[in-house]
Design a protein around this motif. Structure first.
Motif, PDB file in Angstrom:
ATOM      1  N   LEU A   1      12.885 -42.263 -44.379  1.00 52.08           N
ATOM      2  CA  LEU A   1      13.667 -43.471 -44.662  1.00 52.08           C
ATOM      3  C   LEU A   1      14.789 -43.651 -43.641  1.00 52.08           C
ATOM      4  O   LEU A   1      15.044 -44.763 -43.180  1.00 52.08           O
TER       5      LEU A   1
ATOM      6  N   TYR B   1      15.223 -46.922 -41.223  1.00 52.59           N
ATOM      7  CA  TYR B   1      16.286 -47.895 -41.530  1.00 52.59           C
ATOM      8  C   TYR B   1      17.636 -47.599 -40.889  1.00 52.59           C
ATOM      9  O   TYR B   1      18.590 -48.354 -41.101  1.00 52.59           O
TER      10      TYR B   1
ATOM     11  N   GLU C   1       9.277 -44.670 -53.355  1.00 51.58           N
ATOM     12  CA  GLU C   1       9.039 -46.114 -53.377  1.00 51.58           C
ATOM     13  C   GLU C   1      10.210 -46.865 -54.018  1.00 51.58           C
ATOM     14  O   GLU C   1      10.663 -47.887 -53.492  1.00 51.58           O
TER      15      GLU C   1
ATOM     16  N   GLU D   1      13.167 -46.721 -51.568  1.00 51.00           N
ATOM     17  CA  GLU D   1      12.996 -47.605 -50.414  1.00 51.00           C
ATOM     18  C   GLU D   1      13.262 -49.054 -50.796  1.00 51.00           C
ATOM     19  O   GLU D   1      13.899 -49.796 -50.048  1.00 51.00           O
TER      20      GLU D   1
ATOM     21  N   GLN E   1      16.120 -51.388 -49.108  1.00 49.12           N
ATOM     22  CA  GLN E   1      15.803 -52.693 -48.509  1.00 49.12           C
ATOM     23  C   GLN E   1      16.687 -53.782 -49.101  1.00 49.12           C
ATOM     24  O   GLN E   1      17.201 -54.640 -48.374  1.00 49.12           O
TER      25      GLN E   1
END
Length: 163
Positions: free
Chosen positions: A74, A78, A152, A155, A159
């Motif tokens: 991650l 990001y 999941e 993330e 986001q």
């Protein structure tokens, strides 16, 4: 004896839920742990305007070791959009910690909480515990433990916060 076990099994989940904090009001004002990697760490002032994950882990903790590669993935995906990952180690046995880290390649910031000060400041009750902070360094959520659904969910949270 069987009746006692039934009673305990009936009420144990309630006790666990009651012991779990319903508020995670953590006042993140500084990093009190010692940087390990990179050696200089990150200045707290540089966290403002970033989405920050703070993970508490130990090398003896199997779920902790399973989670760290996901956080690294991650971070790589990001970091250019404003994600910072800080992994705070809680090992007593520093040789065990060092042996674990020697076999890994993590790109995020790793700290050692020698005196358990951050552990107390963040009210950590179990490892692994991961806190997610928004761009104003306000806590958004936290995760205790690690399982297949968490990468999941995490993330998606990242986001949304980076938008």
């Amino acid at each position: 004896m069987l009746a006692r076990l039934f009673f305990i099994s009936l009420f144990f989940p309630i006790a666990v839920l009651a012991a779990t904090p319903t508020n995670f009001d953590v006042d993140f004002k500084k990093i009190t742990a010692t940087p390990l990697s990179p050696a200089k760490g990150i200045a707290f002032e540089k966290l403002k305007g970033k989405v920050v994950l703070v993970d508490f882990w130990a090398s003896w903790c199997t779920p902790c070791k399973e989670a760290l590669p996901h956080y690294n993935r991650l971070y790589k995906a990001y970091k250019d959009k404003g994600l910072v990952v800080i992994a705070v180690n809680e090992d007593d046995d520093l040789k065990e910690r060092d042996a674990f880290l020697k076999g890994q390649s993590f790109d995020f910031y790793i700290y050692q909480d020698h005196d358990r000060k951050m552990l107390g400041e963040f009210k950590v009750q179990a490892l692994p515990t991961l806190y997610v902070f928004d761009k104003n360094l306000k806590p958004v959520t936290f995760y205790r433990g690690f399982g297949p659904d968490k990468p999941e969910l995490l993330e998606k949270t990242i986001q949304d916060l980076l938008k």
